[in-house]
Design an enzyme around this catalytic site. Structure first.
Site, mmCIF file in Angstrom:
data_model
loop_
_atom_site.group_PDB
_atom_site.id
_atom_site.type_symbol
_atom_site.label_atom_id
_atom_site.label_comp_id
_atom_site.label_asym_id
_atom_site.label_seq_id
_atom_site.Cartn_x
_atom_site.Cartn_y
_atom_site.Cartn_z
ATOM 1 N N ARG A 114 -15.258 -4.317 2.365
ATOM 2 C CA ARG A 114 -15.756 -5.664 2.700
ATOM 3 C C ARG A 114 -17.279 -5.912 2.333
ATOM 4 N NH1 ARG A 114 -13.469 -5.057 9.194
ATOM 5 N NH2 ARG A 114 -11.427 -5.822 8.719
ATOM 6 N N GLU B 205 -6.297 -3.065 -0.454
ATOM 7 C CA GLU B 205 -5.274 -3.533 -0.055
ATOM 8 C C GLU B 205 -3.689 -2.557 -0.307
ATOM 9 O OE1 GLU B 205 -4.389 -5.870 1.973
ATOM 10 O OE2 GLU B 205 -6.436 -6.525 2.236
ATOM 11 N N TYR C 48 2.197 -10.826 0.449
ATOM 12 C CA TYR C 48 0.946 -10.448 1.157
ATOM 13 C C TYR C 48 -0.098 -9.983 0.291
ATOM 14 C CZ TYR C 48 -2.285 -7.905 3.575
ATOM 15 O OH TYR C 48 -3.450 -7.416 3.751
#
Ligand code: SF4
Length: 364
Positions: free
Chosen positions: A27, A39, A122
């Site tokens: 992040r 991811e 996704y």
């Protein structure tokens, strides 16, 4: 939701995320390559498990070019223990595809990104929304649960028709700007507040918008899938010694643990004695040997299988044919074992043997 409700919903969720988001290494960056690695690692894997793997991986492969230039076995070695190794192979393949096409990172191009190995809808949307603020929706385990509860969707979310409905809803919720933060906020809400069991609705920033809470059904939505039946499997493994070296074998292409290395092991047939099973196992690596003492027992789980692997010391006698279940085999010094990509149970076996100082015995 009315347009006003939608604006309030987004504002509340983003404000909560700003104050409550966990400080996770991925992040702290907008680097599309680093976000992509995170991811892929986070698929089916918990955050706490991923953090050290993510840091080691980026230290070794700080850029897409570094990853594309590496060998597959080196990438698998760094992934060893994280499971679902197909992810690592797809990652490496996609890095090479991008590098060959002249890209130095994951490009801001949804159509191209969706053609790469390992990128489903996704992953593509998560990476592009976080790295480039593309207003693309996401649906994964945590945000799926939040969506089901917000809109009181009480059917099985695995059904195609429900999946489509969830993606449509996610599309209507995602804002034109700060889409990456918004997507992460939905996932974070599912991870920290709207948890599978006992969601903490009293602390939820969007409780006023939640239909499940309004009707007191937050514990029933989404409906829980029936747990699969657990199957016990008994295995034997052979730690074969030849002078001061041990035998590692490479699994074939395709299937679980493809092209990774291991001490040979297989399932014991019903009613088969362990010693006989080890002799049968040795045939699959084209060897004859003397089965000696039991060294260790490793218990591990694979999806619905609970595997008990009993490991035996074997003294090599002679070659007796070709490799059958494996594509390659090497004799290797015990200290070099972890330079090969090993699955989590195999790594545990190596650690266990080292801990018990059995190398001395294994080396004769
Ligand atoms: Fe989840 Fe409760 Fe918030 Fe609804 S109110 S989204 S059930 S935590």
């Amino acid at each position: 939701m009315t347009p006003t409700d939608l604006r309030t919903f987004r504002r509340r969720l983003l404000s909560w995320f700003r104050k409550n988001a966990r400080a996770l290494p991925w992040r702290a960056t907008r680097d599309a390559y680093a976000i992509w690695i995170s991811e892929i690692m986070l698929q089916q894997t918990q955050v706490a498990t991923v953090i050290p793997y993510f840091q080691r991986f980026l230290e070794r492969f700080p850029t897409l070019v570094a990853l594309a230039d590496a060998g597959e076995q080196e990438v698998l070695c760094l992934w060893a223990g994280l499971g679902y190794y197909r992810r690592a192979r797809d990652l490496w393949r996609a890095a090479r595809q991008l590098h060959e096409a002249g890209h130095g990172t994951v490009p801001n191009d949804p159509d191209l990104v969706r053609t790469l190995s390992g990128f489903g809808r996704y992953t593509a949307n998560a990476v592009l929304s976080q790295a480039y603020d593309r207003p693309l929706p996401i649906v994964e385990a945590n945000s799926l649960r939040v969506l089901c509860r917000l809109f009181a969707i009480d059917q099985d979310p695995k059904q195609n028709v429900v999946q489509k409905q969830l993606w449509r809803l996610a599309e209507t919720l995602v804002p034109r700007t700060r889409a990456g933060d918004f997507n992460q906020a939905m996932m974070e809400l599912g991870a920290l507040v709207c948890t599978p069991h006992k969601p903490d609705c009293g602390q939820c920033p969007v409780a006023a918008h939640c239909q499940a809470r309004r009707t007191g059904r937050q514990d029933e939505i989404p409906p829980r899938a029936k747990s699969p039946e657990i199957v016990a499997i008994e295995e034997v493994a052979a730690i074969v010694r030849k002078f001061d070296k041990l035998l590692l074998a490479q699994r074939p292409d395709g299937g679980r643990w493809a092209r990774m290395w291991e001490f040979p092991h297989h399932a014991v047939n019903p009613g088969e004695a362990h010693a006989d099973s080890v002799v049968r196992l040795l045939e699959t690596v084209g060897l004859e040997g003397e089965v000696q003492e039991e060294l260790a027992t490793i218990d591990h789980s694979l999806t619905r299988f609970r595997i008990t692997m009993t490991c035996y010391a074997v003294a090599h006698k002679r070659r007796a044919g070709a490799l059958k279940r494996y594509t390659d085999a090497v004799w290797i010094a015990p200290t070099k074992l972890t330079t090969y990509p090993l699955s989590a149970p195999q790594k545990r076996l190596v650690a266990f043997l080292q801990e018990q100082l059995l190398w001395t015995k294994a080396q004769g």
